[in-house]
Design an enzyme around this catalytic site. Structure first.
Site, PDB file in Angstrom:
ATOM      1  N   SER A  60       7.674  -8.630  39.428  1.00 30.44           N
ATOM      2  CA  SER A  60       9.128  -8.478  39.585  1.00 30.44           C
ATOM      3  C   SER A  60       9.811  -9.805  39.283  1.00 30.44           C
ATOM      4  O   SER A  60       9.161 -10.838  39.086  1.00 30.44           O
ATOM      5  CB  SER A  60       9.487  -8.025  41.008  1.00 30.44           C
ATOM      6  OG  SER A  60       9.129  -9.024  41.950  1.00 30.44           O
ATOM      7  N   ILE A  62      11.588 -13.147  38.181  1.00 32.11           N
ATOM      8  CA  ILE A  62      11.369 -14.110  37.103  1.00 32.11           C
ATOM      9  C   ILE A  62      10.052 -13.832  36.389  1.00 32.11           C
ATOM     10  O   ILE A  62       9.972 -13.899  35.159  1.00 32.11           O
ATOM     11  CB  ILE A  62      11.408 -15.546  37.653  1.00 32.11           C
ATOM     12  CG1 ILE A  62      12.840 -15.922  38.064  1.00 32.11           C
ATOM     13  CG2 ILE A  62      10.885 -16.544  36.621  1.00 32.11           C
ATOM     14  CD1 ILE A  62      12.968 -17.282  38.721  1.00 32.11           C
ATOM     15  N   SER A 190      11.714 -24.522  42.884  1.00 34.47           N
ATOM     16  CA  SER A 190      13.024 -24.051  43.331  1.00 34.47           C
ATOM     17  C   SER A 190      13.913 -25.266  43.550  1.00 34.47           C
ATOM     18  O   SER A 190      13.414 -26.358  43.848  1.00 34.47           O
ATOM     19  CB  SER A 190      12.901 -23.257  44.637  1.00 34.47           C
ATOM     20  OG  SER A 190      14.170 -23.009  45.213  1.00 34.47           O
ATOM     21  N   TYR A 203      10.000 -22.503  53.590  1.00 35.70           N
ATOM     22  CA  TYR A 203      10.042 -22.348  52.133  1.00 35.70           C
ATOM     23  C   TYR A 203      10.297 -23.693  51.466  1.00 35.70           C
ATOM     24  O   TYR A 203       9.612 -24.061  50.505  1.00 35.70           O
ATOM     25  CB  TYR A 203      11.130 -21.343  51.772  1.00 35.70           C
ATOM     26  CG  TYR A 203      11.329 -21.121  50.296  1.00 35.70           C
ATOM     27  CD1 TYR A 203      10.374 -20.443  49.543  1.00 35.70           C
ATOM     28  CD2 TYR A 203      12.484 -21.555  49.653  1.00 35.70           C
ATOM     29  CE1 TYR A 203      10.563 -20.216  48.188  1.00 35.70           C
ATOM     30  CE2 TYR A 203      12.679 -21.336  48.303  1.00 35.70           C
ATOM     31  CZ  TYR A 203      11.717 -20.669  47.575  1.00 35.70           C
ATOM     32  OH  TYR A 203      11.904 -20.447  46.232  1.00 35.70           O
ATOM     33  N   LYS A 207       7.846 -25.875  48.840  1.00 35.56           N
ATOM     34  CA  LYS A 207       8.300 -26.250  47.503  1.00 35.56           C
ATOM     35  C   LYS A 207       8.326 -27.769  47.320  1.00 35.56           C
ATOM     36  O   LYS A 207       8.033 -28.275  46.226  1.00 35.56           O
ATOM     37  CB  LYS A 207       9.680 -25.646  47.230  1.00 35.56           C
ATOM     38  CG  LYS A 207       9.688 -24.124  47.151  1.00 35.56           C
ATOM     39  CD  LYS A 207       8.775 -23.624  46.033  1.00 35.56           C
ATOM     40  CE  LYS A 207       8.862 -22.123  45.838  1.00 35.56           C
ATOM     41  NZ  LYS A 207       8.016 -21.643  44.722  1.00 35.56           N
ATOM     42  N   SER A 239      17.079 -11.483  41.588  1.00 34.78           N
ATOM     43  CA  SER A 239      15.699 -11.031  41.796  1.00 34.78           C
ATOM     44  C   SER A 239      15.582 -10.464  43.207  1.00 34.78           C
ATOM     45  O   SER A 239      16.564 -10.410  43.955  1.00 34.78           O
ATOM     46  CB  SER A 239      14.710 -12.187  41.608  1.00 34.78           C
ATOM     47  OG  SER A 239      14.803 -13.097  42.686  1.00 34.78           O
TER      48      SER A 239
END
Length: 338
Positions: A60, A62, A190, A203, A207, A239
């Site tokens: 799904s 990107i 990100s 998150y 990253k 997304s």
């Protein structure tokens, strides 16, 4: 030409050039180096053909769009994610282009957190195609929850999936690339890997870890100039990443549909990614304003960025508690810009 006239022209250029750059930046949806490559650099249609590309997180968002656009270039594709049924759907979409045949696409279900399976998966790809030219580390999940309300298992899962899983797969593929003395490692990071935001602490940590790891790895492999690294930092993109984000419990995800009209179209993000890959750019930022501007502020004025982040963070948290989209402040700022 008199010296006075020459000096006058130089002074005029000194005034005009910064103004031109400012206007370019205000219209930008990526860092200026990437936009220059889009204008004057090498085309993906020239540089990325006849390659074997392994895309994780290909079911799904990107990853799916990247597989679709790569299929137009005539590459051999390896599609990996946990959901085999969705991978088959993506494969059918890629075959509709007419540039690839069944034998050109390998569906290889993969769980990034199951690191013990990565070596066998790598061998399966090499057995099928004989080489891996490009590994695109795209698999991962986001998070929407407050630190004090979030179970520690969520942080562990984010690190295991986004960071450890990516490192593990990269380590499995690298020996093959070192043997061939060529290859590309593309990692979809990100903007949260540069500019931390509230409600996404785990998150952001995962990253930031990826950024540090791949910058260090790049320096360790300096004796192999044919092995290149491209770290991609997208901002808000259309997304399911927010819909599938972790919340305060590992077993709970957001699952609510939010307005994505203000986010960058996935097709535009992926096109810029392909340009960065074709031009061997080491780090690229892909986002509309105001998030792109925020990344520059974090990079060059971190103290001011921290103050601004706290100010916007209060509104994000309040929206989150009211069951509204936490990104409404950015949506409002983008609407004013447009």
């Amino acid at each position: 030409m008199s010296w006075e006239l020459l000096l006058w022209l130089l002074a005029l250029c000194a005034l005009i050039l910064p103004l031109v750059q400012l206007l370019r930046f205000l219209r930008a949806d990526a860092d200026l180096t990437l936009l220059w490559a889009e204008w004057q650099g090498r085309r993906p249609e020239w540089e990325l053909t006849d390659m074997v590309v392994w895309v994780t997180g290909a079911s799904s968002g990107i990853g799916e769009e990247l597989a679709f656009q790569l299929s137009k270039l005539g590459v051999s594709l390896v599609l990996s994610a946990r959901r085999a049924q969705e991978l088959e759907r993506v494969k059918r979409r890629c075959l509709e282009n007419g540039n690839l045949k069944e034998k050109d696409i390998l569906v290889l279900p993969l769980d990034l957190t199951d690191t013990s399976s990565h070596e066998a998966a790598t061998k399966a790809v090499l057995q099928e195609f004989g080489k891996i030219d490009i590994l695109v580390n795209n698999g991962g999940r986001s998070q929407r929850s407050l630190v004090l309300e979030t179970n520690l298992d969520v942080f562990k899962e984010l690190i295991n999936l986004n960071y450890i899983g990516t490192v593990s797969l990269t380590k499995c593929v690298l020996p093959h690339m070192i043997e061939r003395k060529q290859g590309k490692i593309v990692t979809v990071n990100s903007i949260a890997g540069i500019a931390s935001v509230s409600l996404s602490s785990g998150y952001c940590a995962s990253k930031h870890a990826l950024r540090g790891f791949f910058n260090a790895l790049h320096s360790e492999l300096g004796q192999y100039p044919g092995i290149t690294f491209c770290n991609v930092y997208p901002g808000p993109v259309q997304s399911d990443i927010v819909k599938n984000a972790f919340t305060e419990e590992v077993t709970k995800s957001m699952r609510n549909n939010i307005d994505q009209s203000y986010k960058m179209p996935t097709s535009r993000c992926v096109r810029l990614m392909l340009i960065s890959m074709a031009n061997d750019l080491k780090e690229v930022w892909i986002s509309d304003h105001p998030v792109l501007l925020g990344a520059y502020i974090w990079q060059y004025m971190p103290t001011w960025a921290a103050w601004l982040n706290c100010k916007l963070g209060k509104e994000r948290i309040q929206n989150f508690k009211n069951n509204l989209d936490p990104d409404l402040p950015y949506k409002f700022l983008k609407a004013k810009k447009d």
